[in-house]
Design a protein around this motif. Structure first.
Motif, mmCIF file in Angstrom:
data_model
loop_
_atom_site.group_PDB
_atom_site.id
_atom_site.type_symbol
_atom_site.label_atom_id
_atom_site.label_comp_id
_atom_site.label_asym_id
_atom_site.label_seq_id
_atom_site.Cartn_x
_atom_site.Cartn_y
_atom_site.Cartn_z
ATOM 1 N N ALA A 98 20.866 29.805 -29.242
ATOM 2 C CA ALA A 98 21.065 30.931 -29.872
ATOM 3 C C ALA A 98 21.614 32.039 -29.039
ATOM 4 C CB ALA A 98 19.976 31.423 -30.762
ATOM 5 N N ALA A 99 20.836 31.936 -27.633
ATOM 6 C CA ALA A 99 21.218 32.903 -26.545
ATOM 7 C C ALA A 99 22.965 32.625 -26.049
ATOM 8 C CB ALA A 99 20.253 32.801 -25.545
ATOM 9 N N LEU A 100 23.129 31.382 -26.144
ATOM 10 C CA LEU A 100 24.284 30.949 -25.824
ATOM 11 C C LEU A 100 25.387 31.381 -26.639
ATOM 12 C CD1 LEU A 100 23.537 27.269 -24.077
ATOM 13 C CD2 LEU A 100 24.130 29.288 -22.653
ATOM 14 N N ALA A 101 25.214 31.482 -27.844
ATOM 15 C CA ALA A 101 26.003 31.874 -28.829
ATOM 16 C C ALA A 101 27.314 31.172 -28.951
ATOM 17 C CB ALA A 101 26.196 33.573 -28.506
ATOM 18 N N GLY A 102 27.215 29.860 -29.089
ATOM 19 C CA GLY A 102 28.447 28.951 -29.366
ATOM 20 C C GLY A 102 29.198 28.913 -28.254
ATOM 21 N N ASP A 103 28.788 28.960 -27.047
ATOM 22 C CA ASP A 103 29.455 28.981 -25.885
ATOM 23 C C ASP A 103 30.007 27.329 -25.845
ATOM 24 O OD1 ASP A 103 30.866 28.516 -23.230
ATOM 25 O OD2 ASP A 103 29.225 29.768 -22.213
ATOM 26 N N PRO A 104 31.504 27.296 -25.719
ATOM 27 C CA PRO A 104 31.991 26.013 -25.755
ATOM 28 C C PRO A 104 31.923 25.094 -24.525
ATOM 29 C CG PRO A 104 33.923 27.424 -25.674
ATOM 30 C CD PRO A 104 32.512 28.240 -25.855
ATOM 31 N N LEU A 105 31.692 25.970 -23.598
ATOM 32 C CA LEU A 105 31.473 25.252 -22.324
ATOM 33 C C LEU A 105 30.087 24.882 -21.733
ATOM 34 C CD1 LEU A 105 34.138 27.313 -20.088
ATOM 35 C CD2 LEU A 105 34.544 25.089 -21.478
ATOM 36 N N LEU A 106 29.060 25.377 -22.504
ATOM 37 C CA LEU A 106 27.595 25.117 -22.135
ATOM 38 C C LEU A 106 26.895 24.738 -23.371
ATOM 39 C CD1 LEU A 106 25.929 25.131 -19.685
ATOM 40 C CD2 LEU A 106 25.524 27.450 -19.930
ATOM 41 N N ASP A 107 26.306 23.685 -23.441
ATOM 42 C CA ASP A 107 25.169 23.499 -24.383
ATOM 43 C C ASP A 107 23.874 23.494 -23.921
ATOM 44 O OD1 ASP A 107 25.256 21.960 -27.358
ATOM 45 O OD2 ASP A 107 23.549 21.082 -25.891
ATOM 46 N N ALA A 108 22.890 23.833 -24.981
ATOM 47 C CA ALA A 108 21.400 23.881 -24.664
ATOM 48 C C ALA A 108 21.139 22.905 -23.904
ATOM 49 C CB ALA A 108 20.682 24.241 -26.045
ATOM 50 N N LYS A 109 21.541 21.622 -24.163
ATOM 51 C CA LYS A 109 21.110 20.280 -23.750
ATOM 52 C C LYS A 109 21.748 20.333 -22.091
ATOM 53 C CE LYS A 109 20.664 17.487 -27.854
ATOM 54 N NZ LYS A 109 21.503 16.233 -28.341
ATOM 55 N N ASP A 110 22.425 21.045 -21.827
ATOM 56 C CA ASP A 110 22.971 21.093 -20.327
ATOM 57 C C ASP A 110 21.918 22.314 -19.466
ATOM 58 O OD1 ASP A 110 25.048 19.801 -20.918
ATOM 59 O OD2 ASP A 110 26.158 21.429 -21.564
ATOM 60 N N VAL A 111 21.171 22.978 -20.372
ATOM 61 C CA VAL A 111 20.147 23.896 -19.820
ATOM 62 C C VAL A 111 18.669 23.262 -19.593
ATOM 63 C CG1 VAL A 111 19.144 26.252 -19.969
ATOM 64 C CG2 VAL A 111 21.531 25.848 -20.376
ATOM 65 N N LEU A 112 18.317 22.564 -20.713
ATOM 66 C CA LEU A 112 16.910 22.051 -20.923
ATOM 67 C C LEU A 112 17.427 20.780 -20.843
ATOM 68 C CD1 LEU A 112 14.071 21.534 -20.864
ATOM 69 C CD2 LEU A 112 14.039 22.599 -23.126
ATOM 70 N N VAL A 113 17.391 19.975 -19.830
ATOM 71 C CA VAL A 113 17.958 18.508 -19.817
ATOM 72 C C VAL A 113 17.093 17.394 -19.995
ATOM 73 C CG1 VAL A 113 19.552 17.162 -18.402
ATOM 74 C CG2 VAL A 113 19.885 19.624 -18.182
ATOM 75 N N THR A 114 17.586 16.553 -20.741
ATOM 76 C CA THR A 114 16.643 15.244 -20.770
ATOM 77 C C THR A 114 17.068 14.203 -19.403
ATOM 78 O OG1 THR A 114 16.687 15.266 -23.121
ATOM 79 C CG2 THR A 114 16.041 13.167 -22.343
ATOM 80 N N ARG A 115 15.878 13.541 -18.964
ATOM 81 C CA ARG A 115 16.115 12.823 -17.758
ATOM 82 C C ARG A 115 15.225 11.629 -18.127
ATOM 83 N NH1 ARG A 115 20.490 14.568 -16.799
ATOM 84 N NH2 ARG A 115 20.966 15.603 -14.825
ATOM 85 N N LEU A 116 15.593 10.433 -17.502
ATOM 86 C CA LEU A 116 14.780 9.250 -17.737
ATOM 87 C C LEU A 116 13.317 9.684 -17.268
ATOM 88 C CD1 LEU A 116 14.596 6.325 -18.265
ATOM 89 C CD2 LEU A 116 14.741 5.800 -15.957
ATOM 90 N N GLY A 117 12.498 9.509 -18.267
ATOM 91 C CA GLY A 117 10.955 9.830 -18.098
ATOM 92 C C GLY A 117 10.674 11.274 -18.206
ATOM 93 N N GLY A 118 11.479 12.233 -18.150
ATOM 94 C CA GLY A 118 11.044 13.541 -18.420
ATOM 95 C C GLY A 118 12.060 14.621 -18.782
ATOM 96 N N TYR A 119 11.885 15.902 -18.461
ATOM 97 C CA TYR A 119 12.824 16.909 -18.893
ATOM 98 C C TYR A 119 13.071 17.798 -17.387
ATOM 99 C CZ TYR A 119 11.851 15.552 -23.687
ATOM 100 O OH TYR A 119 12.024 14.662 -24.714
ATOM 101 N N MET A 120 14.186 18.513 -17.513
ATOM 102 C CA MET A 120 14.404 19.338 -16.370
ATOM 103 C C MET A 120 15.098 20.659 -17.147
ATOM 104 S SD MET A 120 16.781 18.591 -13.060
ATOM 105 C CE MET A 120 18.074 18.559 -13.822
#
Length: 264
Positions: free
Chosen positions: A75-97
């Motif tokens: 919601a804060a990114l407001a539809g930015d086509p270059l950045l997704d929430a998953k790019d900020v809160l990233v899923t990694r093998l075995g955890g999150y970053m």
């Protein structure tokens, strides 16, 4: 994302607040923020949320909390086509970053400035040390994560941060004493000694500052207050170093105690 944990938890993405109101997602955000740009393992996140009583549904529930955080970020990114929430809160093998730009987490800035201040102090550059440590301490707006319910993991992180704050404060005062700012630090040290009646470091600094400003009898009073607290609360006498300082003040010659090693 700009994140503050040295006080109440605050997080903004492009100026929009993203801290959830629910307690458990707040815990997750706080823990991910403290370890920003590093993967936090799923078992660590589960331990923070549920302790030793992890339910069978924990994996699904944790994913739900992560989704809630991502929705706030999206919601804060407001539809930015270059950045997704998953790019900020990233899923990694075995955890999150949680990805952030350098300098955007106040706790990390505090540690950077505090480390630089310690280095300057050890090199004998007390003016720079005082300035850097003062800047580091100015980042604090209250006890770390004061409005976040802490589980087993966060509790230790908060304890570590608060102890690092005390160490940085003691070192900054030590730098000021070595710069001859005895009168300036007396009021601050009076408050600190009252708030921390068992803290020998603050007491010793107060005694030295008072002696240097002509208040040797007040320095002796400060020693007696601390000694009384130690005996009453812990059944202990002050350390040998503090007793030596006390004797030096009694003799009117504490100069050999004016430059003790600063706290590590």
């Amino acid at each position: 994302m700009e994140i503050k944990v040295l006080g109440a938890l605050a997080a903004h993405e492009r100026g929009v607040p993203v801290v959830p109101t629910a307690a458990k997602p707040r815990q997750l955000l706080a823990l991910l923020a403290l370890h920003a740009d590093r993967v936090v393992a799923v078992p660590t996140l589960m331990e923070e949320i549920w302790g030793q009583n992890v339910p069978r549904s924990a994996s699904t529930t944790l994913q739900t909390y992560i989704l809630q955080l991502r929705r706030k970020i999206a919601a804060a990114l407001a539809g930015d086509p270059l950045l997704d929430a998953k790019d900020v809160l990233v899923t990694r093998l075995g955890g999150y970053m949680l990805r952030v730009q350098p300098g955007q987490v106040d706790a990390h800035e505090f540690e950077r400035l505090s480390d630089s201040g310690r280095t300057a102090f050890e090199l004998g550059d007390h003016r720079t040390a005082s300035d850097l440590l003062r800047r580091a301490l100015a980042l604090w707006q209250g006890p770390a994560l004061v409005d976040v319910p802490a589980g087993a993991v966060l509790e230790l992180e908060v304890l570590r941060l608060n102890e690092e704050r005390t160490t940085a404060l003691e070192r900054r005062i030590e730098a000021d004493l070595r710069l001859g700012r005895h009168a300036e630090v007396v009021p601050e040290l009076r408050v600190l000694a009252a708030r921390h009646p068992l803290h020998e470091g603050f007491c010793a600094q107060l005694m030295r500052a008072l002696h240097r400003t002509g208040g040797s009898w007040r320095a002796l009073e400060a020693y007696q207050r601390l000694r009384g607290s130690l005996v009453r609360e812990l059944g202990l006498e002050p350390s040998a170093a503090l007793q030596e300082l006390h004797q030096a003040v009694l003799a009117g010659d504490p100069d050999h105690m004016l430059h003790p090693a600063a706290a590590d």
